[in-house]
Design an enzyme around this catalytic site. Structure first.
Site, PDB file in Angstrom:
ATOM      1  N   HIS B 204      -0.512  -6.192  -1.558  1.00 51.13           N
ATOM      2  CA  HIS B 204       0.462  -6.038  -0.468  1.00 51.13           C
ATOM      3  C   HIS B 204       0.482  -4.607   0.076  1.00 51.13           C
ATOM      4  CE1 HIS B 204       3.004  -4.392  -3.696  1.00 51.13           C
ATOM      5  NE2 HIS B 204       3.793  -3.894  -2.766  1.00 51.13           N
ATOM      6  N   LYS B 208      -2.185   1.224   2.169  1.00 58.11           N
ATOM      7  CA  LYS B 208      -1.974   2.633   1.790  1.00 58.11           C
ATOM      8  C   LYS B 208      -3.294   3.369   1.613  1.00 58.11           C
ATOM      9  CE  LYS B 208       2.698   2.570   0.063  1.00 58.11           C
ATOM     10  NZ  LYS B 208       3.608   2.578  -1.090  1.00 58.11           N
ATOM     11  N   HIS B 233       1.215   1.719   6.695  1.00 56.41           N
ATOM     12  CA  HIS B 233       0.420   0.952   5.725  1.00 56.41           C
ATOM     13  C   HIS B 233       0.617  -0.549   5.867  1.00 56.41           C
ATOM     14  CE1 HIS B 233       4.077   0.529   3.217  1.00 56.41           C
ATOM     15  NE2 HIS B 233       3.417  -0.400   2.540  1.00 56.41           N
TER      16      HIS B 233
END
Lengths: 117, 349
Positions: B204, B208, B233
């Site tokens: 998830h 990033k 992100h």
């Protein structure tokens, strides 16, 4: 050959082919149960129970028609018809006629048996 | 062999019908004087065709047909009803209860055989089609399983990439996925949805990876400009799975994009509110926050489970869907298990 108004073997021949012994066994079974059904019909008649009379006659009509017992079929149909209309007039006489028709059927089956077997 | 069940309270009738059935190729008859006995038998034995009398003192034919239709696996068996009357109303009621055809006494053997044969052929074709359809469905399930396995492999590869770049990020994703799975279970979501969430949540935060090291690994609180980069992100993660249509990857895109949406509509990137946020993302939002709170951050210590739960609880209704927060509360055993399996990394010197 039996009188076709009393016993018409056409349908049973379609079912049994030339198996006379099978047909005769079935007819004798029908005669035995027929006697019981007529007793049931008589009892319902004694009680004046039109519904029970109609039911008993209906049952007789159904099996009799399947074995080709024309007179028994016609008389039981007439009894059923009257009882369904809540009429019992003439039904005692018709019941007598029904017993006679069964007797004729019994003779017919006996002759058939003597001839075929 | 096709089993033809015959039910009639008159023995002579039964004998005639049974005899006629012997003329049907590949068929045998099972005859019953008692409708109740017939029903008991039909519960244990398959039937290809039912022949039943309309008028039986023990149980009217129409009632028999209804009871027969209720037996598991007998709902599609063709039924021929034999009547001695041509009572239209009775026939209508019988047809509604599931009778396929009528024959009138005296039953004509030739007619009966023709009708019975047609019904038997129809019934066996129907059964064959059903078996084939089940086979196709099983094949599809197998293929879906193969596709899922491929997607899981891809997710695992992405996890390794995260791990290579930032071990802390990879661990956070793993823990979040396990918390999300536990919550989804408590919410009694469908098994396949729980399964999907358990896998898709593992990446998830994959977006990033697009954040430069100076921000991603910064051992201090971030400036507003740096936060803006971090917020990117979500979209960056979803972009990795854009146009992927398999269930797991599509869900991964959905979760990556929406797990920072807030229940009150003040989240990002879409500002979606309440039910407009995908359910999986509402679950992951809670799991993600809880995983973050219970982990060490360069600018603060890890919170205890109790304090972290209280903190999440404070967000119920504005940041988080209250139902999901309630479900997290019930996950104590799972939380402890996850923390034992994936202990938080000690702060680096």
């Amino acid at each position: 050959m039996p009188d076709s108004a009393i016993l018409d073997l056409t349908r049973l021949r379609d079912a049994f082919g030339d198996d006379d012994a099978g047909i005769i066994e079935l007819l004798e079974l029908a005669l035995g149960t027929g006697t019981r059904h007529v007793e049931r019909l008589r009892a319902a008649l004694r009680d004046g129970d039109v519904t029970a009379v109609a039911k008993a006659a209906h049952g007789i009509k159904g099996s009799a028609s399947n074995i080709g017992a024309g007179n028994v079929t016609r008389i039981s149909a007439e009894i059923e018809d009257r009882a369904r209309n809540a009429r019992l007039d003439g039904v005692p006489e018709l019941t007598l006629a029904l017993e006679e028709a069964y007797e004729a059927l019994r003779m017919s089956v006996r002759d058939y048996r003597a001839e075929a077997l | 062999m096709n089993r033809v069940m015959v039910v009639d309270d008159h023995e002579t009738n039964l004998k005639v019908y049974a005899r006629v059935i012997t003329q049907i190729p590949n068929a045998s008859s099972n005859a019953f004087l008692s409708p109740k006995g017939a029903l008991r038998w039909a519960e244990q034995n398959d039937v290809s065709l039912l022949l039943v009398d309309q008028e039986m003192p023990e149980m009217p034919g129409v009632d028999f047909v209804r009871a027969f239709r209720d037996i598991r696996g007998r709902h599609d068996v063709p039924i021929i009803m034999i009547t001695a009357t041509s009572d239209k109303e009775l026939r209508r009621a019988a047809a509604q209860s599931g009778v396929s055809a009528f024959l009138t006494k005296p039953v004509d053997p030739v007619e009966f055989i023709a009708i019975a044969q047609n019904f038997l052929v129809m019934h066996s074709l129907k059964r064959d089609a059903l078996v084939r359809a089940e086979g196709v469905q099983a094949q599809l399930r197998t293929m879906q399983g193969v596709l899922d396995a491929k997607d899981i492999e891809l997710i695992e590869t992405l996890e390794r990439i995260m791990e290579a770049r930032d071990k802390r990020l990879a661990d956070h994703c793993k823990r979040t996925a396990l918390f999300a799975e536990a919550i989804a279970n408590k919410l009694r979501l469908a098994t396949k949805d729980v399964h999907g969430i358990a896998i898709a949540t593992r990446v998830h935060d994959i977006g990033k990876l697009s954040i430069p090291d100076r921000v991603l690994l910064k051992p201090a609180r971030l400036s507003e400009a740096e936060w803006r980069i971090v917020r990117g992100h979500t979209s960056a993660g979803a972009a990795l799975f854009a146009d992927r249509e398999t269930p797991i990857l599509a869900l991964a895109a959905q979760i990556a994009l929406a797990h920072h949406e807030r229940f009150d509509g003040f989240g990002y990137p879409g500002g979606l509110k309440g039910e407009a946020i995908p359910q999986a993302a509402r679950v992951v939002a809670v799991a993600d926050a809880f995983a973050a709170l219970t982990a060490y951050r360069p600018y603060r210590d890890a919170l205890s489970v109790g304090l972290a739960l209280d903190e999440v609880e404070r967000g119920a209704g504005d940041r988080f869907e209250p139902r999901v927060v309630g479900a997290l509360r019930e996950c104590t055993a799972e939380i402890n298990d996850v923390r034992a399996r994936y202990p938080d990394l000690a702060p680096t010197a």
